[in-house]
Design an enzyme around this catalytic site. Sequence first.
Site, short mmCIF file in Angstrom:
data_model
loop_
_atom_site.label_atom_id
_atom_site.label_comp_id
_atom_site.label_asym_id
_atom_site.label_seq_id
_atom_site.Cartn_x
_atom_site.Cartn_y
_atom_site.Cartn_z
N ARG A 17 -0.51 38.95 -12.97
CA ARG A 17 0.00 39.92 -12.00
C ARG A 17 -0.13 41.32 -12.57
O ARG A 17 0.16 41.52 -13.75
CB ARG A 17 1.50 39.67 -11.76
N PHE A 20 -0.58 46.25 -8.73
CA PHE A 20 -0.95 46.25 -7.32
C PHE A 20 -1.26 44.88 -6.75
O PHE A 20 -1.35 44.72 -5.55
CB PHE A 20 -2.17 47.15 -7.08
N THR A 22 -2.01 40.31 -7.32
CA THR A 22 -1.87 39.04 -8.02
C THR A 22 -3.26 38.49 -8.23
O THR A 22 -4.12 38.58 -7.35
CB THR A 22 -1.04 38.08 -7.15
N VAL A 23 -3.49 37.93 -9.42
CA VAL A 23 -4.81 37.38 -9.74
C VAL A 23 -4.72 35.85 -9.73
O VAL A 23 -3.80 35.28 -10.33
CB VAL A 23 -5.31 37.92 -11.09
N ASP A 134 -7.87 54.24 -19.17
CA ASP A 134 -6.71 53.41 -19.54
C ASP A 134 -7.14 52.24 -20.41
O ASP A 134 -6.74 51.10 -20.19
CB ASP A 134 -5.98 52.92 -18.27
N1 LIG Z 1 -11.19 38.70 -14.21
C1 LIG Z 1 -10.07 38.16 -14.67
N2 LIG Z 1 -10.08 36.92 -15.21
C2 LIG Z 1 -8.93 36.37 -15.67
N3 LIG Z 1 -7.72 36.97 -15.64
C3 LIG Z 1 -7.66 38.22 -15.12
C4 LIG Z 1 -8.81 38.87 -14.61
N4 LIG Z 1 -8.45 40.10 -14.18
C5 LIG Z 1 -7.13 40.20 -14.40
N5 LIG Z 1 -6.65 39.06 -14.96
C6 LIG Z 1 -5.26 38.79 -15.35
O1 LIG Z 1 -4.39 39.25 -14.35
C7 LIG Z 1 -3.47 40.22 -14.88
C8 LIG Z 1 -3.29 41.33 -13.86
O2 LIG Z 1 -4.48 42.07 -13.79
P1 LIG Z 1 -4.59 43.45 -13.03
O3 LIG Z 1 -5.93 44.03 -13.30
O4 LIG Z 1 -4.17 43.28 -11.61
O5 LIG Z 1 -3.47 44.31 -13.60
P2 LIG Z 1 -3.16 44.82 -15.07
O6 LIG Z 1 -4.34 44.61 -15.96
O7 LIG Z 1 -1.88 44.20 -15.50
O8 LIG Z 1 -3.04 46.35 -14.89
P3 LIG Z 1 -2.29 47.30 -13.96
O9 LIG Z 1 -1.01 46.68 -13.58
O10 LIG Z 1 -2.15 48.46 -14.87
O11 LIG Z 1 -3.22 47.55 -12.83
C9 LIG Z 1 -4.07 40.69 -16.19
O12 LIG Z 1 -3.09 40.99 -17.12
C10 LIG Z 1 -4.91 39.51 -16.64
O13 LIG Z 1 -4.09 38.64 -17.41
#
Ligand SMILES: Nc1ncnc2c1ncn2[C@@H]1O[C@H](COP(=O)(O)OP(=O)(O)OP(=O)(O)O)[C@@H](O)[C@H]1O
Length: 269
Positions: A17, A20, A22-23, A134
Amino acid sequence: MTEALNREYQVCEEIGRGRFGTVFRCTSRISGESFAVKSIDKRLISGDSLDSQCILTEPKILQLLTPHHNIVQIFAVYEDQFHLHIVLELCDSQDLYHRIIDKGVFSESESKPIVKQLVQAISHMHKAGVVHRDLKPDNILFSSEDTVKISDFGSADIVGGGEVVAMRGVVGTPYYVAPEVLAGMEYNEKVDVWSCGVILYVMLAGFPPFYGESVTDIFDAVLRGNLRFPTRAFHSVSPLAKDLLRRMLSKDVSRRFSADQVLRHQWMQ
Ligand SMILES: Nc1ncnc2c1ncn2[C@@H]1O[C@H](COP(=O)(O)OP(=O)(O)OP(=O)(O)O)[C@@H](O)[C@H]1O
């Protein structure tokens, strides 16, 4: 979930997460291959805010940078009234943040291949006129044990046609953000080299180069930019590695190395 996404992919378990979205892990209904899908509920973001710009910037920039071996690849974007779904390369090996927590300290030979891939991706970004803004261990993902993938281009910006020009606005994460950004000065692509220098320092030492107990103290330490190599952590680190760190963490932007200069430094060979 958007119908079009569901027709092409089977959406599986949540894997992360962010601010913005959820992944989720998902699999292609045609090939059976696994991907990640970042799903953003647009109703949670107010229409004209900076946040709404961020969510749209990311797919645009990823499309501009794809393909690069060390940047998370984008495969598809689905958008409807309420959602934005970005289908990405799956990076399901432990990220750099958790590797640092588990390992504590990396040797030079362990950190070198990671930093080299990182700087190769940064050089590619800068040639395309993209500044990430970032870079931090949480955004350095791995698609396998040793393949680095830079992710999270939500704070990135495109500047000029391949020419990076001056930017403004405080963006980034306290430990990793460059002093000129904090000082409210104009800045350029070299802010990414600074962040990468902080990442290398953290890997070699196990702690950040500019430290404070509060966010304000961290900012003050970054602004002073007083780079030290305490003997307890650096007694076995080579002079070449320290030389490279000094050049990546130079407060004077004109003397700070570009990504290509970092790649040519002797420590990288
Ligand atoms: N391509 C990917 N493959 C596997 N896991 C991913 C992938 N992209 C993101 N994630 C996982 O999902 C989480 C959330 O990713 P996301 O890019 O939405 O936000 P973030 O990296 O926490 O940054 P922010 O909240 O600053 O936008 C990440 O911390 C990561 O663990």
